[in-house]
Scaffold this motif. Structure first.
Motif, mmCIF file in Angstrom:
data_model
loop_
_atom_site.group_PDB
_atom_site.id
_atom_site.type_symbol
_atom_site.label_atom_id
_atom_site.label_comp_id
_atom_site.label_asym_id
_atom_site.label_seq_id
_atom_site.Cartn_x
_atom_site.Cartn_y
_atom_site.Cartn_z
ATOM 1 N N PRO A 31 0.730 -1.379 0.393
ATOM 2 C CA PRO A 31 -0.148 0.068 -0.157
ATOM 3 C C PRO A 31 1.184 1.225 0.191
ATOM 4 O O PRO A 31 0.697 2.778 -0.223
ATOM 5 N N VAL A 32 1.542 1.114 0.452
ATOM 6 C CA VAL A 32 2.950 2.056 0.779
ATOM 7 C C VAL A 32 4.994 2.197 0.083
ATOM 8 O O VAL A 32 4.728 0.905 -0.431
ATOM 9 N N SER A 33 5.060 3.097 -0.349
ATOM 10 C CA SER A 33 6.654 2.176 -1.237
ATOM 11 C C SER A 33 7.540 2.636 0.085
ATOM 12 O O SER A 33 7.261 3.008 1.456
ATOM 13 N N GLY A 34 8.766 2.055 0.694
ATOM 14 C CA GLY A 34 9.133 2.008 1.828
ATOM 15 C C GLY A 34 10.207 0.801 1.756
ATOM 16 O O GLY A 34 10.689 0.042 0.905
ATOM 17 N N THR A 57 -9.966 3.555 -4.979
ATOM 18 C CA THR A 57 -9.025 3.027 -5.351
ATOM 19 C C THR A 57 -8.757 2.630 -7.085
ATOM 20 O O THR A 57 -7.848 2.661 -7.408
ATOM 21 N N ILE A 58 -9.665 1.611 -7.156
ATOM 22 C CA ILE A 58 -9.186 0.873 -8.480
ATOM 23 C C ILE A 58 -9.605 2.212 -9.881
ATOM 24 O O ILE A 58 -9.037 2.580 -10.901
ATOM 25 N N GLU A 82 -4.504 6.050 0.262
ATOM 26 C CA GLU A 82 -5.282 6.508 1.092
ATOM 27 C C GLU A 82 -6.598 6.457 0.355
ATOM 28 O O GLU A 82 -7.194 6.817 0.240
ATOM 29 N N ARG A 83 -6.683 6.847 2.099
ATOM 30 C CA ARG A 83 -7.981 6.593 2.196
ATOM 31 C C ARG A 83 -8.976 7.166 3.673
ATOM 32 O O ARG A 83 -7.960 7.711 4.727
ATOM 33 N N LYS A 137 -6.908 10.810 7.348
ATOM 34 C CA LYS A 137 -6.181 10.304 6.325
ATOM 35 C C LYS A 137 -4.860 10.043 6.243
ATOM 36 O O LYS A 137 -4.472 9.936 7.221
ATOM 37 N N VAL A 138 -5.544 8.597 6.374
ATOM 38 C CA VAL A 138 -4.004 7.281 5.629
ATOM 39 C C VAL A 138 -4.221 6.021 5.056
ATOM 40 O O VAL A 138 -5.045 6.536 3.973
#
Length: 529
Positions: free
Chosen positions: A154-157, A331-332, A344-345, A361-362
């Motif tokens: 869901p994120v970069s890292g 998201t889609i 993000e939601r 918002k995360v």
């Protein structure tokens, strides 16, 4: 004297005439009552035979009390067809999130949990090494039984942990997020030209298919399956549930694009469930194109997609349908319109044990420790990812579930209550008339105490009072316990998943783990093919 005598002599005849008129009037009245009652009965029978009674309309000669003494709270247009559900129960809990987006520190850890997906192998194949780097949207693991379906970050890292449970079962794949997010780019398909099979393959390879769920069984959709219909519920009636209107605000274009994608995935129809009782319903829902809209009004579980499916197009043996929530559609839609995975939601922080119940918002799968830091007023609490009926208990350092956009904090009910229900003093949510609800506040502060122990599975009729489906839940659950496959199938197990019977578990006098029983039955049926 003669005149007086004549008058007295005629008085009995006049009295007989009056009695005869009164008797005839009485017979006419009785006849009219019989005609009206027969007409009323015929209307009800016809409504039942045609299925019109399922809409909740009053098919009777006589008005209901609520029609006389209360005004309708429906905000749908008069031309719209509204399904009014009477069965159910809205649990009056305190701690609803204020409709404001609060400022919180951004979580630095995120996780995707294989346990969120029904039917997945306990140990999926992790594609990234510990300390390896990923971009948002990069595949990080897949089910060994279905390698074509990827689950993406869901994120970069940096991938820093692969946490395991009993028998080395993988419970969490944890990523330390970058301060500045980077996204994987895609070669996007042209929706006007791509085939359905090509679109499904694209979604499976790029982590989008897991956002959808397939019924029966509530599993990640099969790549080769063609859904009869796709259903999206635009509102949630669960306790303290987040507002979908806030979630879609600013994402209207992405939501419509997501619906366009779903329309390509089915040979049938995309059905949109709308809240007829919502005065401020978003235009993104009411003006959505390429879908069939259905209005619903009633207590929980009216917002459950399973209840809506039952009212629109019930699932029969051999049918396959897909479902999605609002965040999944957004998201889609973002992937197709922006060319990147952006999870993000808005997440609702709820519960009476919070100092500030609000929205934040995360990204998907956020660590809740940062979100709740300094916001919990009590020490002995339980943190739930999701709502109080279907959510998962997590630690205060745990992570949001894949499909969750709500965190609920409850007081831990690890105490003994002397005399229990014999002294119904403390306010508590209940459908029982043992408790004087009129004397209680509108919203109640609940805890996790079950107020009783596991006991004999008795027939009470409580399940039927809160499940707005033409299903006999008590008989179904007992058939699951005794492994009666034929009865399970005949009693409608294909139409249900855990969230549909969660309210049955709440009202259960016998304190049965209804959701676990249903999941056992679903897995048995799936194993049987």
């Amino acid at each position: 004297m003669l005149a007086g005598f004549s008058a007295n002599a005629q008085s009995p005849d006049g009295g007989s005439s009056n009695l005869l008129v009164a008797f005839i009037a009485f017979l006419v009245f009785i006849l009219l009552v019989i005609i009206v009652m027969v007409a009323d009965r015929l209307m009800r029978v016809t409504a039942t035979q045609t299925g019109a009674d399922k809409t909740g309309e009053n098919y009777s000669v006589f008005p209901r009390l609520e029609e006389i003494f209360s005004s309708s709270k429906s905000y749908a247009t008069s031309a719209s067809s509204i399904t009014k559900l009477k069965k159910g129960y809205d649990i009056p809990l305190a701690g609803e999130a204020e409709k404001v987006v609060g400022e919180t520190a951004a979580p630095v850890r995120y996780a995707i949990k294989p346990t969120d997906f029904q039917g997945m192998s306990p140990i999926p194949k992790v594609m990234v090494e510990i300390e390896g780097t990923v971009k948002a949207g990069d595949p990080i693991f897949y089910d060994k039984k279905r390698p074509e379906v990827k689950f993406c970050s869901p994120v970069s890292g940096q991938l820093i942990e692969v946490n395991r449970g009993a028998k080395r079962k993988i419970t969490e794949v944890v990523i330390l997020a970058d301060k500045e997010q980077s996204y994987r780019s895609y070669d996007l398909p042209n929706l006007n030209e791509v085939s359905r099979e090509g679109l499904v393959d694209f979604m499976a390879a790029n982590g989008l298919l897991p956002f959808l769920r397939q019924r029966p069984y509530n599993i990640v959709p099969e790549v080769t399956a063609v859904p009869k219909n796709i259903f999206v519920s635009t509102f949630n009636t669960a306790p303290l549930a987040p507002c979908s209107n806030m979630a879609v605000k600013g994402n209207e274009a992405a939501f419509q694009k997501g619906l366009d994608v779903l329309a390509k995935l089915t040979e049938g129809t995309v059905h949109l469930g709308l809240n007829a009782a919502d005065a401020g319903i978003s235009s993104a829902f009411t003006d959505a194109s390429g879908v069939s809209k259905h209005w619903f009004d009633g207590p929980h579980p009216a917002g459950n997609v399973g209840v809506q499916i039952h009212q629109i197009a019930p699932i029969n043996k051999g049918d396959i349908v897909w479902t999605a929530d609002v965040n999944a559609v957004i998201t889609i839609g973002r992937v197709v319109s922006e060319g990147r995975v952006n999870t993000e939601r808005l997440v609702a922080l709820t519960g009476a044990e919070l100092e500030n119940a609000q929205y934040v918002k995360v990204f998907q799968g956020a660590n809740v420790e940062t979100l709740l830091e300094g916001n919990i007023t009590e020490e002995n609490v339980r943190v739930v990812s999701g709502d109080v009926l279907t959510g998962e208990k997590i630690s205060e350092k745990g992570y949001l579930g894949f499909f969750d956009n709500q965190v609920t904090v409850l007081k831990e009910g690890d105490y003994y209550e002397m005399f229990g229900w014999l002294v119904p003093i403390a306010p508590r949510p209940s459908i029982s008339n043992t408790f004087p609800h009129f004397a209680y506040p509108e919203k109640m502060v609940a805890d996790t105490n079950t107020h009783g122990e596991h006991r004999a599975f008795v027939v009470t009729g409580q399940y039927e009072s809160v499940l707005p489906m033409d299903i006999y839940p008590q008989h179904l659950f007992k058939s699951i316990i005794v492994n009666d496959f034929e009865r399970m199938e005949g009693l409608g197990i294909y139409e249900l998943v855990e969230e549909d019977v969660a309210l049955c578990e709440f009202v259960c006098t016998s304190k049965q783990n209804i959701q676990q029983i249903l999941r056992k039955g679903l897995e048995m049926m799936r194993d049987q093919g």
